[in-house]
Design a protein around this motif. Structure first.
Motif, PDB file in Angstrom:
ATOM      1  N   TYR A 189       0.884   3.980  -2.936  1.00  0.00           N
ATOM      2  CA  TYR A 189       0.632   5.383  -2.628  1.00  0.00           C
ATOM      3  C   TYR A 189       1.711   6.265  -3.258  1.00  0.00           C
ATOM      4  O   TYR A 189       1.425   7.313  -3.816  1.00  0.00           O
ATOM      5  CB  TYR A 189       0.585   5.603  -1.120  1.00  0.00           C
ATOM      6  N   GLY A 207       0.995  -0.833   8.543  1.00  0.00           N
ATOM      7  CA  GLY A 207       0.281  -2.088   8.319  1.00  0.00           C
ATOM      8  C   GLY A 207       0.537  -3.096   9.426  1.00  0.00           C
ATOM      9  O   GLY A 207      -0.376  -3.782   9.875  1.00  0.00           O
ATOM     10  N   ALA A 230       0.825  -1.206   0.000  1.00  0.00           N
ATOM     11  CA  ALA A 230       0.000   0.000   0.000  1.00  0.00           C
ATOM     12  C   ALA A 230       0.863   1.262   0.000  1.00  0.00           C
ATOM     13  O   ALA A 230       0.546   2.235  -0.695  1.00  0.00           O
ATOM     14  CB  ALA A 230      -0.932  -0.003   1.201  1.00  0.00           C
ATOM     15  N   GLY A 285       4.560   2.599   5.219  1.00  0.00           N
ATOM     16  CA  GLY A 285       3.382   1.770   5.002  1.00  0.00           C
ATOM     17  C   GLY A 285       3.489   0.429   5.700  1.00  0.00           C
ATOM     18  O   GLY A 285       2.520  -0.064   6.282  1.00  0.00           O
TER      19      GLY A 285
END
Length: 64
Positions: free
Chosen positions: A23, A51, A19, A47
């Motif tokens: 991004y 996460g 992710a 990230g």
């Protein structure tokens, strides 16, 4: 930590890293002055941290 806790947190780290990189590639920072999104490594590491922390919330606590 049990094996289940490590697996859940590890999945969170992987999902967060993906992710974060997505991004960076899709939104990113055009000017290069953003601390997190200016480089793909920073965005991916941030990230993965987020996460891992997010998925770690779903690990059941042991009752003593």
């Amino acid at each position: 930590m049990t094996k289940k806790e490590i697996i859940i947190t590890g999945i969170g780290v992987l999902v967060g890293a993906i992710a974060g990189y997505l991004y960076y590639t899709n939104i990113g920072c055009v000017s290069g002055t953003c601390a997190i999104t200016s480089k793909p490594l920073n965005s991916t590491l941030y990230g993965s941290l987020m996460g891992g922390l997010l998925f770690n919330m779903f690990v059941p606590n042991k009752k003593k």
